[in-house]
Motif scaffolding. Structure first.
Motif, PDB file in Angstrom:
ATOM      1  N   ILE A 604       0.795  -1.262  -0.096  1.00 21.04           N
ATOM      2  CA  ILE A 604      -0.160  -0.132   0.060  1.00 21.04           C
ATOM      3  C   ILE A 604       0.987   1.292   0.597  1.00 21.04           C
ATOM      4  O   ILE A 604       0.341   2.114  -0.477  1.00 21.04           O
ATOM      5  CB  ILE A 604      -1.069   0.544   1.150  1.00 21.04           C
ATOM      6  N   HIS A 605       1.917   1.449   0.791  1.00 15.31           N
ATOM      7  CA  HIS A 605       2.840   2.005   1.248  1.00 15.31           C
ATOM      8  C   HIS A 605       3.108   2.717  -0.680  1.00 15.31           C
ATOM      9  O   HIS A 605       2.880   4.028  -0.845  1.00 15.31           O
ATOM     10  CB  HIS A 605       3.842   2.005   2.342  1.00 15.31           C
ATOM     11  N   ARG A 606       4.354   1.499  -0.928  1.00 10.77           N
ATOM     12  CA  ARG A 606       4.364   1.603  -2.288  1.00 10.77           C
ATOM     13  C   ARG A 606       3.532   2.119  -3.436  1.00 10.77           C
ATOM     14  O   ARG A 606       4.266   2.982  -4.320  1.00 10.77           O
ATOM     15  CB  ARG A 606       4.656   0.515  -2.899  1.00 10.77           C
ATOM     16  N   ASN A 607       2.299   1.531  -3.885  1.00 10.49           N
ATOM     17  CA  ASN A 607       1.361   2.047  -4.317  1.00 10.49           C
ATOM     18  C   ASN A 607       1.218   3.193  -4.099  1.00 10.49           C
ATOM     19  O   ASN A 607       1.159   4.451  -5.276  1.00 10.49           O
ATOM     20  CB  ASN A 607       0.082   1.282  -4.205  1.00 10.49           C
ATOM     21  N   THR A 608       0.557   3.711  -3.344  1.00 15.71           N
ATOM     22  CA  THR A 608       0.736   5.275  -2.681  1.00 15.71           C
ATOM     23  C   THR A 608       2.101   6.679  -2.863  1.00 15.71           C
ATOM     24  O   THR A 608       1.504   7.057  -3.917  1.00 15.71           O
ATOM     25  CB  THR A 608       0.325   6.021  -0.904  1.00 15.71           C
ATOM     26  N   TRP A 609       3.618   5.948  -3.187  1.00 15.60           N
ATOM     27  CA  TRP A 609       3.994   6.741  -3.367  1.00 15.60           C
ATOM     28  C   TRP A 609       3.927   6.497  -4.905  1.00 15.60           C
ATOM     29  O   TRP A 609       4.503   7.474  -6.050  1.00 15.60           O
ATOM     30  CB  TRP A 609       5.347   6.385  -3.288  1.00 15.60           C
ATOM     31  N   ARG A 610       4.234   5.365  -5.566  1.00 18.93           N
ATOM     32  CA  ARG A 610       3.575   5.668  -7.171  1.00 18.93           C
ATOM     33  C   ARG A 610       3.052   6.979  -7.828  1.00 18.93           C
ATOM     34  O   ARG A 610       3.210   7.012  -8.365  1.00 18.93           O
ATOM     35  CB  ARG A 610       3.520   4.010  -7.676  1.00 18.93           C
ATOM     36  N   TYR A 611       1.422   7.240  -6.706  1.00 17.48           N
ATOM     37  CA  TYR A 611       0.394   7.563  -7.399  1.00 17.48           C
ATOM     38  C   TYR A 611       0.895   9.334  -7.310  1.00 17.48           C
ATOM     39  O   TYR A 611       0.290   9.857  -8.124  1.00 17.48           O
ATOM     40  CB  TYR A 611      -1.122   7.400  -7.225  1.00 17.48           C
ATOM     41  N   THR A 612       1.387   9.218  -6.018  1.00 21.28           N
ATOM     42  CA  THR A 612       1.879  10.525  -5.867  1.00 21.28           C
ATOM     43  C   THR A 612       2.818  11.075  -6.109  1.00 21.28           C
ATOM     44  O   THR A 612       3.071  13.057  -5.850  1.00 21.28           O
ATOM     45  CB  THR A 612       2.050  10.831  -4.303  1.00 21.28           C
ATOM     46  N   ARG A 613       3.615   9.918  -6.781  1.00 20.01           N
ATOM     47  CA  ARG A 613       5.048  11.262  -7.053  1.00 20.01           C
ATOM     48  C   ARG A 613       4.608  11.458  -8.618  1.00 20.01           C
ATOM     49  O   ARG A 613       5.241  12.664  -8.328  1.00 20.01           O
ATOM     50  CB  ARG A 613       5.705   9.636  -7.794  1.00 20.01           C
ATOM     51  N   LEU A 614       3.918  11.249  -9.190  1.00 19.37           N
ATOM     52  CA  LEU A 614       2.659  12.639 -10.073  1.00 19.37           C
ATOM     53  C   LEU A 614       2.673  13.525  -9.789  1.00 19.37           C
ATOM     54  O   LEU A 614       3.273  15.148 -10.595  1.00 19.37           O
ATOM     55  CB  LEU A 614       2.973  11.551 -11.468  1.00 19.37           C
ATOM     56  N   ILE A 615       2.085  13.730  -8.790  1.00 17.59           N
ATOM     57  CA  ILE A 615       0.975  14.585  -8.261  1.00 17.59           C
ATOM     58  C   ILE A 615       2.143  15.475  -7.448  1.00 17.59           C
ATOM     59  O   ILE A 615       2.035  16.909  -7.824  1.00 17.59           O
ATOM     60  CB  ILE A 615       0.201  14.289  -7.160  1.00 17.59           C
ATOM     61  N   GLU A 616       2.712  15.221  -6.573  1.00 19.30           N
ATOM     62  CA  GLU A 616       4.061  16.110  -6.212  1.00 19.30           C
ATOM     63  C   GLU A 616       4.822  16.693  -7.683  1.00 19.30           C
ATOM     64  O   GLU A 616       5.354  17.968  -7.292  1.00 19.30           O
ATOM     65  CB  GLU A 616       5.400  15.162  -5.504  1.00 19.30           C
ATOM     66  N   HIS A 617       5.251  16.070  -8.597  1.00 21.83           N
ATOM     67  CA  HIS A 617       5.827  16.469  -9.265  1.00 21.83           C
ATOM     68  C   HIS A 617       5.280  18.110 -10.306  1.00 21.83           C
ATOM     69  O   HIS A 617       5.797  18.856 -10.022  1.00 21.83           O
ATOM     70  CB  HIS A 617       5.990  15.652 -10.916  1.00 21.83           C
ATOM     71  N   GLN A 618       3.908  17.923 -10.455  1.00 23.18           N
ATOM     72  CA  GLN A 618       3.077  18.589 -11.123  1.00 23.18           C
ATOM     73  C   GLN A 618       3.422  19.579  -9.803  1.00 23.18           C
ATOM     74  O   GLN A 618       2.935  20.960  -9.940  1.00 23.18           O
ATOM     75  CB  GLN A 618       1.779  18.028 -10.948  1.00 23.18           C
ATOM     76  N   ARG A 619       2.689  19.565  -8.464  1.00 24.83           N
ATOM     77  CA  ARG A 619       3.193  20.328  -7.748  1.00 24.83           C
ATOM     78  C   ARG A 619       3.991  21.246  -7.299  1.00 24.83           C
ATOM     79  O   ARG A 619       3.560  22.428  -8.149  1.00 24.83           O
ATOM     80  CB  ARG A 619       2.427  19.943  -6.489  1.00 24.83           C
ATOM     81  N   LYS A 620       4.868  20.419  -7.426  1.00 22.80           N
ATOM     82  CA  LYS A 620       6.361  21.143  -7.867  1.00 22.80           C
ATOM     83  C   LYS A 620       6.036  22.299  -9.089  1.00 22.80           C
ATOM     84  O   LYS A 620       6.738  23.904  -8.736  1.00 22.80           O
ATOM     85  CB  LYS A 620       7.052  20.918  -8.323  1.00 22.80           C
ATOM     86  N   VAL A 621       5.912  21.903 -10.013  1.00 21.12           N
ATOM     87  CA  VAL A 621       5.542  23.154 -11.251  1.00 21.12           C
ATOM     88  C   VAL A 621       5.335  24.047 -11.218  1.00 21.12           C
ATOM     89  O   VAL A 621       5.633  25.092 -11.352  1.00 21.12           O
ATOM     90  CB  VAL A 621       5.477  22.552 -12.463  1.00 21.12           C
ATOM     91  N   LEU A 622       3.737  24.238 -11.014  1.00 22.29           N
ATOM     92  CA  LEU A 622       2.344  25.093 -10.621  1.00 22.29           C
ATOM     93  C   LEU A 622       3.258  25.653  -9.500  1.00 22.29           C
ATOM     94  O   LEU A 622       3.000  27.102  -9.470  1.00 22.29           O
ATOM     95  CB  LEU A 622       1.102  24.591 -10.101  1.00 22.29           C
TER      96      LEU A 622
END
Length: 784
Positions: A604-622
């Motif tokens: 579950i932890h690993r799966n959480t990170w797979r999905y949130t990694r992209l969101i974190e990148h988008q957050r950083k750009v914005l």
């Protein structure tokens, strides 16, 4: 102790651990320098520490500077706290300065080692955050270590949930700032919503030292920090709650094995539809009623009072499952929150929308340097390497541990297990030996306390209902005749001294030591053996005698969930009247259930990170775009070029060019924040249905990326387009642009959501299936 045996950590043969011998070689030089430092006055000591200061972009400490820092820090601790750091504590300090996660046993002085490391980083010119698991520890440690920092010429502050805006700003301006992971994370999120640089409280992230690192980086990582904004009064449905309250399990609804989902049976749907006036729940016309029924059923069937939440002062308070404490200012998403309030017949609180969220990984990844300390890091060393690129340095204890850990005591049923626990406590209590009982939730702690009262054993209970008295209760858990029942003892952070802290004399200590020291009793296996070890670690501090016993039953929730066939063939001992199990098969089942649980949590932890990694990148750009809007004239330039005629009109009407620039900034920031909120809601909707892609043999994570990336690329243009439209109609008042009159209202208040970032109905079950498949494969290979 002059020297610690070199290469202590190498016996572990763990690829994610490091060799500490380099720093062991410096201990003799530190002790020699300590004698010279001891001749300095307080002012001279502070001046010597100040001479170590350098700019952050200069190289870090060489061995000479490291020796000086440790010698000065040791002397400062002696003078300020009357505590001379052991060699092993200085080893911990040096490994933290190397950027590692330090494993030190409970009672070995992690707090002091961390403070000296924080001072070292500060003297190198870095801004340091010391993250803990809760506000109490953050404040306690900042105040406790304050005199040392002062003597080393380093400023220190702390933040908590009660800190004001000015107090937060002052705390973050200090060289070293203490705070819980959630409070620091929420300050990051709140700063992201500021429309003026002057309103921000934080500084750019630099160095973080994570206390109880495995708890924060692994256990807390499954729950994202979610900031929500209030809008209208919440909408609960008392009628639906009343109908659902009368439903019976097995007849009207069913639950899955993990207790994560509940659904109406055909019979249950008919009962509900009739009770609600003959509606058709599954028609489009009544979709809102179906959503309310599903939320009410979840609240009724899956959320248990005194386990998942408590009711106090007419309000629902969530319980943080990994800490056993109230999660202040946290709530479930609106529909579920309102359903729980209706279930408890309470007035609904305000509803709102998610403004932003950040995962623990995303929060930690913002820092340039990450290190940490805990008593149980080796067990998760591979996860620390995988998710954070951290390695573990194992520091040996100053005095060998002599605690006696008994084999698990296993029973056929929960009832028999609890009766055996009470009997053991009553027997040990006769001699006055202190006992600490670790339970898994509030309900269990209160049930056990009642059983002890019936057995005429007086006890003190520590759970989410009285966690404000935590320090006082835990501090006295080692006193003569003390019996303490506590939920989630892991991460409590308060040292337990034999004889009790109140007495503080050698006679009281020796009296308890002669009885065998503190006895720790676990009422069941935790989801991770690491948490079991943390509970055991409360006993046997710094060479004190102690003992531990873990009780378990084949009917424990964890065993039923992850080893459902465990009861097959189990035969209780004929000589034991409480159904004790002695066969090795039962132990294998209990061990197996815990290992499966650990595997599921990792997946579950690993799966959480797979999905949130992209969101974190988008957050950083914005955020980079937002920072540019906030700190430059980009907003004015953009709107002037995109709405040239309107901009010209406004420049003629408004004399002060700076009210106008600020207006452009406020408009652009509003639409950026609103568009990001919408994007998060869109991603949440995608993630709730993405598992259906697996039915079409597609990879959910790939499909998520294919959907999320193009959507994100639209955001910046849409922000500009919306801002241009607003500029055409917005009015201006005496205080500048009037967004409210144009219907652009920011949230009046914010709170945090308590959700598990595990949005798929089938995700936990998929993780369970993967873990079971891996175990089966390993077993098959071993048999061959």
């Amino acid at each position: 102790m002059r020297r610690v045996k070199a290469g202590f950590s190498r016996f572990l043969d763990r690829p994610a651990t490091v060799d500490i011998s380099r720093y062991e070689e410096l201990l003799t030089s530190i002790e020699w320098r300590e004698k010279k430092v001891g001749e300095l006055s307080d002012d001279e000591l502070t001046s010597a520490a100040t001479e170590l200061r350098r700019e952050a972009d200069e190289p870090g400490f060489d061995d000479k500077a490291l020796i000086e820092l440790c010698a000065l820090g040791r002397e400062a601790a002696k003078r300020a706290l009357d505590e001379r750091p052991y060699d092993v504590q200085l080893l911990g300090t040096m490994e933290l300065l190397e950027g590692h996660v330090v494993q030190m046993a409970t009672g070995e002085g992690k707090t002091l080692a961390g403070a000296l490391a924080a001072a070292g980083y500060a003297l190198q010119g870095h801004a340091v955050h010391v993250m803990s698991v809760n506000d109490y520890l953050a404040q306690r440690d900042a105040e406790w270590m304050g005199p040392i920092y002062a003597m080393l010429g380093v400023s220190v502050g702390w933040v908590s949930q009660t800190s004001t805006q000015e107090e937060r700003r002052a705390a973050y301006a200090a060289d070293v700032t203490y705070g819980s992971v959630s409070e620091i994370g929420f300050d990051v999120l709140r700063d992201r919503l500021c429309t003026s640089v002057d309103d921000m409280v934080g500084r750019p992230p630099d160095v973080v030292i994570v206390d109880e690192a495995d708890s924060v980086l692994i256990d807390e990582a499954k729950v994202p920090l979610v900031l929500a904004g209030s809008s209208d009064e919440g909408q609960s449905d008392p009628e639906v709650a009343k109908v659902v309250r009368a439903l019976k399990p097995g007849q009207h609804y069913e639950k899955d094995e993990d207790g994560r989902n509940a659904w109406l049976t055909t019979r249950g749907a008919k009962v509900v539809e009739k009770a609600l006036g003959g509606v058709d729940l599954y028609s489009g016309e009544h979709s809102d009623r179906l959503a309310a029924v599903n939320a009410a059923l979840h609240a009724h069937a899956l959320l248990e009072r005194d386990v998942d939440y408590i009711v106090r002062d007419g309000k629902v308070h969530l319980i943080n499952s990994s800490r056993g404490r109230i999660a202040l200012r946290q709530r479930w998403p609106d529909g579920l929150q309102a359903a729980v309030e209706a279930k408890e017949r309470l007035r609904p609180t305000e509803s709102g929308e998610v403004l932003d969220s950040i995962s623990v990984q995303g929060l930690i990844s913002r820092y340039v340097t990450v290190c940490g300390m805990t008593g149980t890091a080796v067990a998760v060393s591979e996860q620390l390497r995988e998710f954070y690129e951290l390695r573990v340095a194992v520091i040996p204890p100053n005095t060998p541990c002599v605690r006696e850990d008994e084999p698990d005591r296993m029973y056929d049923t929960v009832e028999n297990k609890e009766a055996a626990i009470v009997r053991e406590i009553a027997e040990v209590h006769k001699d006055g030996r202190p006992i600490l009982i670790g339970t898994r939730d509030v309900a269990e702690s209160e049930r056990l306390a009642k059983m002890l009262a019936d057995a005429e054993v007086e006890c003190v209970v520590l759970n989410a209902k009285n966690d404000a008295q935590e320090a006082a209760i835990v501090a006295e858990a080692g006193a003569y005749q003390a019996v303490t029942v506590s939920t989630q003892m892991a991460g409590r952070g308060t040292d337990i001294r034999l004889g009790g802290r109140a007495s503080g004399d050698a006679e009281a200590h020796d009296k308890v030591a002669d009885l065998g020291g503190l006895l720790v009793i676990g009422t069941g296996r935790y989801p991770s053996s690491r948490l079991d070890d943390q509970l055991r670690g409360r006993s046997g501090r710094q060479g004190d005698p102690g003992g531990s016993i873990m009780f378990a039953s084949l009917n424990d929730d964890q065993v039923i969930q992850y080893a459902p066939d465990a009861t097959a063939g189990a035969e209780p001992d004929e000589e034991d009247d409480l159904g004790r199990l002695l066969d090795p098969t039962s132990k294998r089942f209990i061990d197996h259930a815990q290992k499966v649980s650990e595997g599921v949590q990792l997946e579950i932890h690993r799966n959480t990170w797979r999905y949130t990694r992209l969101i974190e990148h988008q957050r950083k750009v914005l955020l980079e775009y937002r920072d540019e809007l906030l700190t430059t004239d980009l907003a004015a330039t953009t709107l002037a070029s995109q709405a040239e005629e309107r901009w010209k009109e406004l420049t003629e009407d408004i004399e002060d060019e700076k009210v106008l620039d600020d207006a452009a900034r406020q408009i652009m920031l509003y639409h950026l924040d609103q568009r990001w909120t919408e994007h998060l809601a869109f991603l949440a909707d995608v993630r709730e249905t993405i598992h259906l892609r697996a039915l079409a043999k597609e990879t959910p994570i790939d499909e998520f990326h294919r959907t999320a990336i193009p959507e994100f690329r639209k955001i910046q243009d849409e922000i500009t387009d919306r801002a241009v439209e607003t500029l055409k109609t917005v009015g201006f008042g005496p205080d500048g642009v009037d967004l409210v009159s144009d219907g652009l209202r920011r949230p009046s208040a914010t709170w945090t959501y308590m959700i598990h970032d595990n949005p798929f109905d089938t995700d936990a079950e998929q993780a369970l299936q993967r873990v079971r498949a891996m175990i089966k494969k390993v077993r098959g290979g071993s048999r061959r």
